[in-house]
Design an enzyme around this catalytic site. Structure first.
Site, short mmCIF file in Angstrom:
data_model
loop_
_atom_site.label_atom_id
_atom_site.label_comp_id
_atom_site.label_asym_id
_atom_site.label_seq_id
_atom_site.Cartn_x
_atom_site.Cartn_y
_atom_site.Cartn_z
CE LYS A 35 -3.98 -1.48 2.72
NZ LYS A 35 -4.62 -1.35 4.04
CE LYS A 204 -18.91 7.29 12.00
NZ LYS A 204 -17.69 6.97 11.38
CB CYS A 260 -19.80 2.60 8.37
SG CYS A 260 -18.16 3.18 7.95
C1 UDX Z 1 -21.72 5.68 6.15
C2 UDX Z 1 -22.10 7.05 6.74
O1 UDX Z 1 -22.94 7.77 5.83
C3 UDX Z 1 -20.85 7.84 7.06
O2 UDX Z 1 -21.20 9.07 7.67
C4 UDX Z 1 -20.02 7.00 8.00
O3 UDX Z 1 -18.88 7.67 8.42
C5 UDX Z 1 -19.67 5.67 7.37
O4 UDX Z 1 -20.87 4.99 7.05
P1 UDX Z 1 -20.99 4.69 3.82
O5 UDX Z 1 -20.89 3.37 4.49
O6 UDX Z 1 -19.91 5.09 2.88
O7 UDX Z 1 -21.10 5.86 4.90
O8 UDX Z 1 -22.35 4.67 2.99
P2 UDX Z 1 -23.71 5.49 2.86
O9 UDX Z 1 -23.69 6.31 1.65
O10 UDX Z 1 -24.07 6.17 4.12
O11 UDX Z 1 -24.73 4.27 2.58
C6 UDX Z 1 -24.79 3.18 3.47
C7 UDX Z 1 -25.74 2.12 2.96
O12 UDX Z 1 -27.09 2.53 3.10
C8 UDX Z 1 -25.58 1.73 1.50
O13 UDX Z 1 -25.67 0.32 1.39
C9 UDX Z 1 -26.76 2.38 0.80
O14 UDX Z 1 -27.16 1.67 -0.35
C10 UDX Z 1 -27.80 2.30 1.90
N1 UDX Z 1 -28.84 3.34 1.80
C11 UDX Z 1 -28.52 4.66 1.94
C12 UDX Z 1 -30.16 2.96 1.59
O15 UDX Z 1 -30.48 1.76 1.48
N2 UDX Z 1 -31.12 3.93 1.55
C13 UDX Z 1 -30.83 5.24 1.69
O16 UDX Z 1 -31.77 6.05 1.64
C14 UDX Z 1 -29.49 5.62 1.89
#
Ligand code: UDX
Length: 431
Positions: A35, A204, A260
Site C-alpha cells: 500500500k 459517531k 460502517c
Molecule cells: C456511512 C455514513 O454515511 C458515514 O457518515 C459514516 O462515516 C460511514 O458509514 P458509507 O458506508 O460510505 O457511509 O455509505 P452510505 O452512503 O451512508 O450508505 C450506506 C448504505 O445505506 C448503502 O448500502 C446504501 O445503499 C444504503 N442506503 C442509503 C439505503 O439503502 N437507503 C438510503 O436512503 C441511503
C-alpha cells in the site's frame, strides 16, 4: 505542527489528503509495504472518485509522505491520528486490536509531548483505553493527550465529505488538545462541537445508527406500501419535505451494507447490552436489514416458480454505487441464496469483484450488463450504478429469455419498464 496518520485505508488516506490540502505537512504510516509503495507513487489501493488525483498532487509537492518506518514516523511527529480499522468480532463487539497496537507503538517510540487523536469509529470509553495502552507501553514517562475526533465521510463521496464536512467533533479532556485540534481545522468553517471524548465517540455511533434506522424504517414501510397500493418513493418525498425529517436516507431498497452501518449498529447494541441497556429499536433495525434482500428474492421466486437451472442476471455487487467495496453487500447474500437454489448466476458490476471464495466459483462474471442479461430468466438489480439506468432496456428486452426485472434499488421507472413489456417489481414502488 506536522501530522502523522496511522493507517492508510479509506479514512486514513482521505484524512492525510485533507490535512495536506489544508497546508499541513503530513506523513501516512502503514504496516502494509505494498500500500505504502503505491501511495508513494501517488496511487490508491482502492476506488474512491477524485482522491487519487489529490494524493498524487501532494505526493508531488512533497507535502504528503508515506512510510512503513514506525520509529522515525512516531518520533518525528507532534500530532498523531489513529485511522486503523475497527472490524466487528464474531460476537458483534468492536475488535480494538489494531487501535491497541497503534497506541502501544506510539507509547513505545514516544520521545516528547504528543497529541494522539482517534479518528476510527470506536466504542465509548476507548479514549481512556488508548491512554492506558500508551502509558503502559512507554519506556519512560512523556506527557501526551489522547482525543477523539470521529470521521463521518461516505465512501464514494469521501473527498467532498472530508473537504466540506457538516460538522467537526472534537472530544478532548485538555484545553491544549482542543486548542491544537482547532488550529488544525482552522480553515474549516463548519460547526465545531467541543465535547468530552466519550460524547464524541457516542455521537459517531448514534449518527450512523440513526441513519440505519431511517433506512430500515423505510424498508419496512415499503412492504406495507406493496400491500396498500401506495408508492414508497412518493411517501418518502412527502415525508422528506418536513424539515424535522429531511429528505435523505429514506430510499427503500435491499438494505444498507458497507463497512460502517452494519458493524456500528451491532457494536452499539452489544456495548449497550454489556452495560445493561437493551437498544430494542436498533435490534429490530438490524433484523429488518438482515432479511431485506430476501423480500425481493421471494418476489422473484414467486414469479419463476423456483430458481433451479434459471439464468439470473445480477446487476451490481458493490454495497452502493461509486465504490468497489463489497463488505456486507446485500448482493452477496442474494447470490449465495440463488446458488443454493441451483440458479445459474451471471454477474456484472462496473468495478467491484467477487471475493475469492469457492462458494462463488460457479458464478459467471460478465464484462458488461448486456452480457450478463443474455438469456436471463430474470434481472435482479442490486446496486444503482447510473449506467444501469442509461441502458436501452426496450432494446435489451429481446436478449432475455423471460423479461422479468426485479429492482432492488427502485432505480427504474416502474410504469416505463412495464410499458416496454417487462414484468417489473421493485420494493414498495409498484403503484
Ligand atoms: C456511512 C455514513 O454515511 C458515514 O457518515 C459514516 O462515516 C460511514 O458509514 P458509507 O458506508 O460510505 O457511509 O455509505 P452510505 O452512503 O451512508 O450508505 C450506506 C448504505 O445505506 C448503502 O448500502 C446504501 O445503499 C444504503 N442506503 C442509503 C439505503 O439503502 N437507503 C438510503 O436512503 C441511503
Amino acid at each position: 505542527m506536522n501530522i502523522l496518520i496511522i493507517g492508510t485505508g479509506y479514512v486514513g488516506a482521505t484524512t492525510a489528503m485533507v490535512f495536506a490540502e489544508s497546508g499541513w505537512q503530513v506523513t501516512g504510516l502503514d504496516i502494509d509495504a505494498n500500500k505504502i509503495e503505491r501511495l508513494r507513487q501517488g496511487q490508491l489501493h482502492f476506488h474512491e472518485p477524485g482522491l487519487e488525483q489529490l494524493i498524487d498532487k501532494h505526493v508531488r509537492s512533497g507535502r504528503l509522505l508515506f512510510t512503513t518506518d514506525q520509529e522515525t514516523a512516531i518520533t518525528g511527529h507532534d500530532v498523531i491520528f489513529i485511522c486503523v480499522g475497527t472490524p466487528s468480532r464474531p460476537d458483534g463487539n468492536a475488535d480494538l486490536r489494531y487501535i491497541q497496537q497503534a497506541a502501544e507503538d506510539i507509547g513505545q517510540w514516544m520521545n516528547g509531548y504528543k497529541l494522539v487523536v482517534t479518528k476510527s469509529t470506536v466504542p465509548v470509553g476507548t479514549q481512556e483505553q488508548v491512554t492506558a495502552w500508551i502509558q503502559a507501553a512507554q519506556r519512560q514517562p512523556h506527557p501526551f493527550d489522547a482525543a477523539s475526533n470521529p470521521e463521518f465521510l461516505r465512501e464514494g463521496k469521501a473527498v467532498e465529505d472530508a473537504l466540506r464536512p457538516d460538522r467537526i467533533i472534537i472530544g478532548a479532556d485538555s484545553p491544549k488538545a482542543t486548542e491544537q485540534l482547532l488550529m488544525l481545522y482552522q480553515s474549516f468553517h463548519c460547526p465545531k462541537i467541543l465535547t468530552t471524548p466519550r460524547t464524541a465517540e457516542l455521537i459517531k455511533y448514534a449518527s450512523n445508527a440513526f441513519l440505519a434506522t431511517k433506512i430500515s424504517y423505510m424498508n419496512e414501510l415499503a412492504k406495507l406500501c406493496d400491500e396498500s397500493k401506495v408508492n414508497v418513493n412518493e411517501v418518502a418525498r412527502g415525508m422528506g419535505l418536513d424539515p424535522r425529517i429531511g429528505p435523505s436516507f429514506l430510499q427503500a431498497g435491499l438494505g444498507y451494507g458497507g463497512s460502517c452501518f452494519p458493524k456500528d449498529v451491532s457494536e452499539l447494541v452489544m456495548s449497550a447490552r454489556e452495560q445493561g441497556v437493551q437498544l430494542r429499536i436498533l435490534e429490530q433495525v438490524m433484523e429488518v436489514n438482515r432479511s431485506q434482500y430476501a423480500y425481493l428474492l421471494d418476489k422473484a421466486r414467486s414469479r419463476l416458480g423456483d430458481f433451479a437451472n434459471k439464468n439470473i442476471a445480477i446487476l451490481g455487487l458493490a454495497f452502493k454505487p461509486d465504490t468497489d467495496d463489497i463488505r456486507e453487500a446485500p448482493a452477496l447474500r442474494m447470490i449465495y441464496d440463488l446458488l443454493l437454489e441451483q440458479a445459474n448466476v451471471r454477474l456484472f458490476d462496473p468495478i467491484a469483484a467477487l471475493p475469492a471464495h469457492s462458494s462463488f466459483d460457479t458464478v459467471k462474471v460478465c464484462t458488461s450488463a448486456e452480457e450478463a442479461i443474455q438469456g436471463a430468466d430474470a434481472v435482479i438489480l442490486c446496486t444503482e450504478w447510473t449506467a444501469f439506468g442509461q441502458l436501452d432496456w426496450e432494446k435489451l428486452k429481446g436478449q432475455l429469455r423471460q423479461p422479468n426485472f426485479f429492482d432492488g434499488r427502485n432505480m427504474m421507472d416502474a410504469r416505463a419498464m412495464r410499458g416496454i413489456g417487462f414484468y417489473y417489481q421493485g420494493i414498495g414502488n409498484d403503484y
